[in-house]
Design a protein around this motif. Structure first.
Motif, mmCIF file in Angstrom:
data_model
loop_
_atom_site.group_PDB
_atom_site.id
_atom_site.type_symbol
_atom_site.label_atom_id
_atom_site.label_comp_id
_atom_site.label_asym_id
_atom_site.label_seq_id
_atom_site.Cartn_x
_atom_site.Cartn_y
_atom_site.Cartn_z
ATOM 1 N N PRO A 207 24.109 20.177 -26.966
ATOM 2 C CA PRO A 207 25.198 20.236 -27.953
ATOM 3 C C PRO A 207 26.376 19.303 -27.645
ATOM 4 C CG PRO A 207 25.098 22.260 -26.616
ATOM 5 C CD PRO A 207 23.852 21.478 -26.322
ATOM 6 N N GLY A 208 26.565 18.952 -26.369
ATOM 7 C CA GLY A 208 27.714 18.094 -26.039
ATOM 8 C C GLY A 208 27.369 16.612 -25.981
ATOM 9 N N ALA A 209 26.085 16.288 -26.134
ATOM 10 C CA ALA A 209 25.694 14.869 -26.055
ATOM 11 C C ALA A 209 25.895 14.238 -27.428
ATOM 12 C CB ALA A 209 24.240 14.753 -25.613
ATOM 13 N N GLY A 274 34.904 7.525 -23.918
ATOM 14 C CA GLY A 274 34.530 7.494 -22.495
ATOM 15 C C GLY A 274 33.752 6.258 -22.076
ATOM 16 N N CYS A 275 33.217 6.341 -20.871
ATOM 17 C CA CYS A 275 32.493 5.214 -20.257
ATOM 18 C C CYS A 275 31.334 4.746 -21.130
ATOM 19 C CB CYS A 275 31.902 5.637 -18.921
ATOM 20 S SG CYS A 275 33.118 6.044 -17.694
ATOM 21 N N LEU A 276 30.598 5.702 -21.679
ATOM 22 C CA LEU A 276 29.434 5.369 -22.497
ATOM 23 C C LEU A 276 29.832 4.449 -23.644
ATOM 24 C CD1 LEU A 276 26.361 6.251 -22.918
ATOM 25 C CD2 LEU A 276 27.252 7.756 -24.698
ATOM 26 N N ARG A 278 32.463 2.525 -23.866
ATOM 27 C CA ARG A 278 33.102 1.251 -23.466
ATOM 28 C C ARG A 278 32.137 0.272 -22.795
ATOM 29 N NH1 ARG A 278 37.087 4.877 -21.359
ATOM 30 N NH2 ARG A 278 36.318 4.340 -19.288
ATOM 31 N N GLY A 336 38.280 -2.742 -18.911
ATOM 32 C CA GLY A 336 38.575 -3.225 -17.566
ATOM 33 C C GLY A 336 38.494 -2.177 -16.468
ATOM 34 N N TYR A 337 38.085 -0.945 -16.802
ATOM 35 C CA TYR A 337 37.832 0.027 -15.730
ATOM 36 C C TYR A 337 36.599 -0.432 -14.956
ATOM 37 C CZ TYR A 337 41.012 3.178 -18.195
ATOM 38 O OH TYR A 337 42.103 3.727 -18.795
ATOM 39 N N SER A 338 36.437 0.093 -13.747
ATOM 40 C CA SER A 338 35.206 -0.204 -13.010
ATOM 41 C C SER A 338 34.055 0.539 -13.672
ATOM 42 C CB SER A 338 35.312 0.288 -11.567
ATOM 43 O OG SER A 338 36.304 -0.390 -10.866
ATOM 44 N N PRO A 339 32.979 -0.158 -14.005
ATOM 45 C CA PRO A 339 31.812 0.575 -14.515
ATOM 46 C C PRO A 339 31.302 1.543 -13.440
ATOM 47 C CG PRO A 339 31.587 -1.785 -14.920
ATOM 48 C CD PRO A 339 32.740 -1.616 -13.993
ATOM 49 N N THR A 340 30.735 2.686 -13.888
ATOM 50 C CA THR A 340 30.218 3.645 -12.907
ATOM 51 C C THR A 340 28.851 3.207 -12.371
ATOM 52 O OG1 THR A 340 29.340 4.975 -14.717
ATOM 53 C CG2 THR A 340 31.487 5.611 -13.862
ATOM 54 N N GLN A 341 28.184 2.284 -13.048
ATOM 55 C CA GLN A 341 26.911 1.752 -12.546
ATOM 56 C C GLN A 341 27.190 0.965 -11.260
ATOM 57 O OE1 GLN A 341 27.966 1.547 -15.676
ATOM 58 N NE2 GLN A 341 26.387 2.348 -17.008
ATOM 59 N N LEU A 342 26.581 1.369 -10.152
ATOM 60 C CA LEU A 342 26.909 0.732 -8.868
ATOM 61 C C LEU A 342 26.576 -0.753 -8.863
ATOM 62 C CD1 LEU A 342 25.980 3.427 -6.190
ATOM 63 C CD2 LEU A 342 28.044 3.160 -7.569
ATOM 64 N N TRP A 344 26.977 -2.967 -11.202
ATOM 65 C CA TRP A 344 27.614 -3.662 -12.327
ATOM 66 C C TRP A 344 27.903 -5.134 -12.031
ATOM 67 C CZ3 TRP A 344 32.363 -6.125 -12.537
ATOM 68 C CH2 TRP A 344 33.204 -5.928 -11.432
ATOM 69 N N ASP B 87 37.572 9.101 -18.172
ATOM 70 C CA ASP B 87 36.486 9.748 -18.925
ATOM 71 C C ASP B 87 36.648 11.232 -18.656
ATOM 72 O OD1 ASP B 87 33.876 10.915 -19.569
ATOM 73 O OD2 ASP B 87 33.111 8.873 -19.658
ATOM 74 N N THR B 145 30.948 18.580 -21.674
ATOM 75 C CA THR B 145 32.169 18.012 -22.240
ATOM 76 C C THR B 145 33.380 18.734 -21.649
ATOM 77 O OG1 THR B 145 32.076 19.596 -24.043
ATOM 78 C CG2 THR B 145 31.065 17.452 -24.438
ATOM 79 N N ARG B 149 30.672 22.004 -23.467
ATOM 80 C CA ARG B 149 29.367 21.881 -24.129
ATOM 81 C C ARG B 149 28.442 20.984 -23.304
ATOM 82 N NH1 ARG B 149 30.784 18.997 -28.694
ATOM 83 N NH2 ARG B 149 32.810 18.743 -27.698
ATOM 84 N N THR B 150 27.204 21.395 -23.172
ATOM 85 C CA THR B 150 26.265 20.675 -22.302
ATOM 86 C C THR B 150 26.003 19.256 -22.803
ATOM 87 O OG1 THR B 150 25.183 22.701 -21.607
ATOM 88 C CG2 THR B 150 23.900 20.680 -21.391
ATOM 89 N N GLN B 406 34.134 -0.667 -6.753
ATOM 90 C CA GLN B 406 34.492 0.279 -7.823
ATOM 91 C C GLN B 406 35.888 0.802 -7.478
ATOM 92 O OE1 GLN B 406 31.167 -0.032 -7.636
ATOM 93 N NE2 GLN B 406 30.295 0.690 -9.555
#
Lengths: 436, 436
Positions: A207-209, A274-276, A278, A336-342, A344, B87, B145, B149-150, B406
């Motif tokens: 439900p939150g995705a 959020g990150c997704l 951006r 310009g935030y650091s991506p969470t993907q190590l 990147w 985020d 979230t 929410r999941t 990061q």
């Protein structure tokens, strides 16, 4: 007899002299001359052609020599720098891709119109049909053991896309109806999953995705439709509407007043929080650009051609290029935030392959020298960083500074695909440019 | 009145002088003196204590200032360098861990025996019970979230482990029976999944996937049993047999004639084929070492104590330390192939936290100065690379060369846990060492 000989000599010497002169000229700095002397990058076309073709053959030879499993069929993909197998797991994206690549070379390059190439492709196709695809659900494994037992299944349908591509091109190479039928069956299934109902993929809905449109999906679909049209031009009309919808979906990823391409947006084209939301993947946008550009050319759509070049190629290239160390970043955050993907900031091989193709297609279609200059920039970085002078196939993973971080040539996500596809396509286009 | 003043002054000045002298002495090279003059690393104990305690407070303050969601309860974890939320997704490993950390500090450190710390922990615990755990299945979300929410559920039971740890320590802080009951219920469920039947986790069994013993599982179980015994010493006997089986399982990971620790082995302790079998995670082995060492001390097992130090601490530390740039590698392949994990050569914060704890526990239990020297080596690297002088909490991710890759302080896998746990434990042990 003297004249033809002279002509041959001239044909060889002139490009050589131009290359040498350009190098000398470019080595001079502003202090040597009042105005920097530069020659048109067009003079490098013969050099580009010669190097791409030679490199294509070194790369293909690496896979021909080291990757065939002559007992079970299919291909070893985890190959060390020198071709040694360091893990015999068969990653299935790469099985389908290698079948496709071998057949494409067999179909289009005289040099590879050979039985050993075709037989390896057939053995790969048979392995796919026998071990990788579940006949009841049409789901494909992500990885199988050397003898074909499933190790892992992904809930994204990417193994299935490459299964389709491989068998479709195998039909073009062999004319065997069973490969065509299998490809068409998988195409229908993929279109169903991607556009009608994806419940068969087993992906839970939380439900939150947020509902997202991932750029990979319409891009893959365009690529598949393109393949299908090559396999059977009579199918063009059947998929014309879908192709157009893919284009529309891709254009939704142009965000922030046309200044960026975002990897994920909402299905109605809004930026996600959020990150997704951006996330930028410059290599992906650039890959899209040449699919879109080719589509625009085929359908005579000058506006789309402009969008493909400006929004999907030039802008992601400029923002994705590392001015300090060279090379394309893997991921960026648009704020310009650091991506969470190590990873990147790493320089991966495939975005550079996509950029080489994209700039060359763009140059061919526009004759704008800016495109060729950028091709040269990516070419010089790639050939000085990814190429291994001692063994074939390129390195895949570099640090931000450009040092090789993974010495292997093949791994779970890198096989016989991006490098030879790029070098094959560039060789074709460059030959056309040099000879016209 | 003069004497006590002098005494105070001496207490402050002597450690300072020792530190300065040691620095001067260490700056001299072999060419300055015929024999290198070194002072015992023991002289640095007061410096270590002072820096660990000060850093602990800077780190805890960062989370107290920036991470509380006062509207919904629970914690923001994606915090930029300066604490700004980039985020608002709540990653649930980190929700449980932060509840645990706040309560542990509340329970053990006078300075944090405060209502604001306790109330934030309670709000976190309530958020976990209300939104993160499915009461029917006891499965916990991996991410939710901001309002609960999941977003994602993992099929590994790690969110559940940290759910248990958080609520168990929250019971210790509040004495509220509902937290104890919830923790015990989750403990039973986890023991069932991990040792009896994991079908409730929804992990598919593929015919080609080898049965593996992942070192994380017995390690987590030991950590949970340790927590349970703190919560209720009467439960020690109930779990004594399980704890012993965990130790046995961990010892199976000692491979190749006792020279390496491998992350995954077969359930009967054989090396697995391919990359999976050759994988080393030095930080994980080192984390294990201090769980095993503490267990060996409690149960008076000198052989196990030796194994914990030699096999799980010293050997992985020596092979995992980067002699060129300093710091611990994240992953290694025992045969020297490049690991397929793109981040293998990065320096992550948490293995350094584990090494600081492990060497200090080892020194405390053995008084072998070699342990303190290695503690100093990790301490100097960590304090010069991970600490941000301008804002609290450590950086988490460095390149092989030690540059921050990061800039954020909190992300999907980094929250209020490893750094403050390490600094809290080190402060406790160092105080004991300095004052005895």
């Amino acid at each position: 007899m003297i004249l033809p000989c002279h002509k041959n000599l001239c044909l060889k010497i002139v490009p050589y002299l131009i290359t040498r002169l350009t190098k000398v000229a470019n080595a001079l700095t502003i202090s040597d001359l009042p105005v920097r002397f530069t020659m048109s990058v067009k003079s490098r076309l013969p050099e580009f052609l010669e190097k791409c073709e030679r490199e294509r053959d070194r790369v293909v030879d690496f896979w021909l020599q080291n990757s065939h499993d002559t007992e079970h069929g299919g291909f070893y993909v985890c190959l060390d720098r020198d071709g040694k197998v360091y893990d015999d797991t068969k990653y299935c994206w790469l099985q389908g891709r290698q079948v496709w690549m071998y057949c494409r070379l067999y179909n289009e390059v005289e040099k590879y119109d050979r039985q050993d190439v075709l037989q390896a492709a057939i053995a790969g196709g048979e392995f796919l049909m026998k071990h990788v695809r579940d006949p009841a659900t049409m789901k494909c494994s992500f990885a199988v053991t050397r003898d074909g037992r499933t190790v892992k299944v992904q809930r994204q349908p990417f193994s299935e896309v490459f299964y389709f591509l491989g068998l479709s091109e195998l039909y073009r190479a062999t004319g065997e109806a069973k490969y065509r039928e299998e490809a068409l069956k998988m195409m229908d299934q993929l279109v169903h999953w991607m556009t009608v109902d994806d419940s068969g993929l087993g992906r839970p809905k939380w439900p939150g995705a947020p509902a997202t449109d991932n750029m990979a999906v319409p891009m893959m679909l365009m690529c598949m439709i393109d393949q299908l049209e090559m396999m059977d031009p009579a199918l063009t009309n059947k998929y014309a509407g879908l192709a157009e919808r893919c284009v529309e979906q891709l254009l939704l990823h142009i965000q922030r007043d046309g200044t960026v391409i975002l990897e994920q947006v909402s299905p109605d084209g809004q930026e996600l929080p959020g990150c997704l939301g951006r996330l930028q993947n410059p290599g992906h946008a650039i890959e899209c650009s040449w699919f879109l550009l080719q589509y625009a050319v085929r359908h005579n759509r000058p506006d789309l051609k402009k969008t493909a070049i400006n929004n999907f190629l030039l802008q992601p290239f400029e923002s994705g290029w590392d001015d300090k160390h060279g090379g394309l970043f893997y991921f960026l955050d648009v704020d310009g935030y650091s991506p969470t993907q190590l990873e990147w900031n790493m320089k991966l091989w495939w975005p550079h392959n996509e950029a080489l193709i994209a700039f060359l297609v763009a140059y061919k279609e526009t004759k704008d020298e800016q495109m060729l200059e950028k091709f040269a920039k990516v070419f010089d970085y790639s050939f000085s960083h990814f190429v291994d002078p001692d063994h074939g196939e390129w390195y895949g993973y570099l640090s931000q500074q450009g040092e090789v971080t993974q010495r292997f040539k093949g791994g779970p996500f890198k096989g016989c695909f991006h490098v030879p596809r790029c070098l094959h396509m560039c060789t074709q286009i460059l030959r056309e440019l040099v000879t016209t």
